[in-house]
Design a protein around this motif. Structure first.
Motif, mmCIF file in Angstrom:
data_model
loop_
_atom_site.group_PDB
_atom_site.id
_atom_site.type_symbol
_atom_site.label_atom_id
_atom_site.label_comp_id
_atom_site.label_asym_id
_atom_site.label_seq_id
_atom_site.Cartn_x
_atom_site.Cartn_y
_atom_site.Cartn_z
ATOM 1 N N PRO A 271 0.848 -1.280 0.130
ATOM 2 C CA PRO A 271 -0.114 -0.001 -0.046
ATOM 3 C C PRO A 271 1.002 1.262 0.106
ATOM 4 C CG PRO A 271 -0.596 -1.565 1.817
ATOM 5 C CD PRO A 271 0.477 -2.221 1.073
ATOM 6 N N VAL A 272 0.228 2.192 -0.550
ATOM 7 C CA VAL A 272 1.041 3.498 -0.546
ATOM 8 C C VAL A 272 1.053 4.042 0.511
ATOM 9 C CG1 VAL A 272 0.955 5.915 -1.640
ATOM 10 C CG2 VAL A 272 0.336 3.900 -3.273
ATOM 11 N N ILE A 273 2.051 4.743 1.352
ATOM 12 C CA ILE A 273 2.164 5.470 2.303
ATOM 13 C C ILE A 273 2.523 6.913 2.201
ATOM 14 C CG2 ILE A 273 3.539 5.528 4.771
ATOM 15 C CD1 ILE A 273 4.369 2.371 3.975
ATOM 16 N N GLU A 274 1.940 7.755 3.066
ATOM 17 C CA GLU A 274 1.933 9.325 2.863
ATOM 18 C C GLU A 274 2.951 9.496 3.825
ATOM 19 O OE1 GLU A 274 -0.936 13.215 2.817
ATOM 20 O OE2 GLU A 274 -1.710 11.028 2.819
ATOM 21 N N ALA A 275 3.874 10.443 3.198
ATOM 22 C CA ALA A 275 4.979 10.750 4.396
ATOM 23 C C ALA A 275 4.441 12.110 4.957
ATOM 24 C CB ALA A 275 6.291 11.478 3.417
ATOM 25 N N ASP B 115 8.892 15.775 5.343
ATOM 26 C CA ASP B 115 9.657 14.839 4.332
ATOM 27 C C ASP B 115 9.807 15.452 2.858
ATOM 28 O OD1 ASP B 115 11.114 12.761 3.568
ATOM 29 O OD2 ASP B 115 9.406 11.278 3.814
ATOM 30 N N GLN B 116 10.719 15.419 2.225
ATOM 31 C CA GLN B 116 10.977 15.989 0.986
ATOM 32 C C GLN B 116 10.080 15.292 -0.193
ATOM 33 O OE1 GLN B 116 14.943 15.628 -0.248
ATOM 34 N NE2 GLN B 116 15.008 13.253 -0.429
ATOM 35 N N TYR B 117 9.907 14.011 0.138
ATOM 36 C CA TYR B 117 8.936 13.157 -0.765
ATOM 37 C C TYR B 117 7.566 13.230 -0.076
ATOM 38 C CZ TYR B 117 13.467 11.756 -2.193
ATOM 39 O OH TYR B 117 14.660 11.593 -2.813
ATOM 40 N N ARG B 118 6.573 12.911 -0.989
ATOM 41 C CA ARG B 118 5.152 12.937 -0.581
ATOM 42 C C ARG B 118 4.523 11.462 -0.389
ATOM 43 N NH1 ARG B 118 1.227 15.291 2.252
ATOM 44 N NH2 ARG B 118 -0.776 15.438 1.094
ATOM 45 N N TYR B 119 5.062 10.481 -1.087
ATOM 46 C CA TYR B 119 4.391 9.181 -1.024
ATOM 47 C C TYR B 119 5.577 8.108 -1.065
ATOM 48 C CZ TYR B 119 0.162 11.552 -1.869
ATOM 49 O OH TYR B 119 -0.934 12.664 -1.905
ATOM 50 N N TYR B 120 5.200 6.991 -0.600
ATOM 51 C CA TYR B 120 6.321 6.048 -0.546
ATOM 52 C C TYR B 120 5.442 4.663 -1.027
ATOM 53 C CZ TYR B 120 9.753 8.572 2.029
ATOM 54 O OH TYR B 120 10.730 9.652 2.343
ATOM 55 N N VAL B 121 6.156 3.815 -1.629
ATOM 56 C CA VAL B 121 5.463 2.657 -2.208
ATOM 57 C C VAL B 121 6.446 1.573 -2.521
ATOM 58 C CG1 VAL B 121 5.139 3.087 -4.649
ATOM 59 C CG2 VAL B 121 3.432 1.325 -3.508
ATOM 60 N N GLN C 230 9.868 6.466 -4.081
ATOM 61 C CA GLN C 230 9.510 7.766 -3.580
ATOM 62 C C GLN C 230 8.931 8.660 -4.636
ATOM 63 O OE1 GLN C 230 12.988 6.703 -3.167
ATOM 64 N NE2 GLN C 230 12.568 5.595 -1.097
ATOM 65 N N LEU C 231 7.562 9.023 -4.396
ATOM 66 C CA LEU C 231 7.046 9.923 -5.365
ATOM 67 C C LEU C 231 6.622 11.221 -4.632
ATOM 68 C CD1 LEU C 231 5.618 6.701 -5.137
ATOM 69 C CD2 LEU C 231 4.662 7.507 -7.223
ATOM 70 N N ASN C 232 6.552 12.173 -5.768
ATOM 71 C CA ASN C 232 6.245 13.577 -5.244
ATOM 72 C C ASN C 232 4.847 13.647 -5.196
ATOM 73 O OD1 ASN C 232 5.607 13.666 -8.003
ATOM 74 N ND2 ASN C 232 7.078 15.060 -8.650
ATOM 75 N N GLU C 233 4.395 14.875 -5.236
ATOM 76 C CA GLU C 233 2.864 15.360 -5.158
ATOM 77 C C GLU C 233 2.172 14.800 -6.358
ATOM 78 O OE1 GLU C 233 0.713 17.288 -3.072
ATOM 79 O OE2 GLU C 233 2.100 17.188 -1.300
ATOM 80 N N GLN C 234 2.677 15.163 -7.622
ATOM 81 C CA GLN C 234 2.096 14.406 -8.787
ATOM 82 C C GLN C 234 2.161 12.949 -8.914
ATOM 83 O OE1 GLN C 234 4.348 16.977 -8.659
ATOM 84 N NE2 GLN C 234 2.509 18.599 -8.438
#
Length: 133
Positions: free
Chosen positions: A85-89, A93-99, A120-124
């Motif tokens: 599952p996607v985790i919201e940082a 934190d410099q990244y928004r999401y982790y998966v 590590q994923l950004n806002e988009q």
């Protein structure tokens, strides 16, 4: 020529009269709709939150696959073994999401290897960095 204009005029007249005689059912439904109860509003907001989580997960998986397509040695050997599952940082934190994603793909020697990578994923929901685990 004259009878055609009579037919067209008659059709236009019928469509105008039909709007006044048989009003839209949607308008009558809005007038008789009762306000939602607290439980119904809570259920609606819960369903909306679940839809957003599912949409975020699907978009993150799509971004990861797009990244892997361009960065694997042999994309044709890629086999997904599942996504975590996607985790919201946190906000700082410099990244928004982790998966995390587990998959099989051929390495540079041609051997099929089971791998787990963290993305590590950004806002988009674009992949910013990866880490092999």
């Amino acid at each position: 020529m004259r009878p055609i204009w009579k037919v067209i005029g008659g059709l236009v007249l019928l469509s105008i009269v039909g709007r006044f005689v048989a009003p839209d059912e949607a308008a009558s439904d809005d007038a008789t709709a009762k306000p939602l109860t607290l439980a119904e509003r809570k259920a609606d907001s819960t369903a909306q939150a679940e839809r957003l989580l599912i949409e975020r997960q699907e978009n993150a998986e799509l971004a990861v696959r797009r990244y892997l397509r361009h960065n694997l040695n042999d994309w044709d050997s890629y086999e997904s073994d599942g996504f975590f599952p996607v985790i919201e940082a946190s906000k700082k934190d410099q990244y928004r999401y982790y998966v995390k994603h587990r998959f099989r793909a051929k390495n540079s020697f041609g051997a099929l290897v089971l791998q787990t990578w963290s993305f590590q994923l950004n806002e988009q929901l674009e992949v910013v960095s990866t880490e092999e685990q």
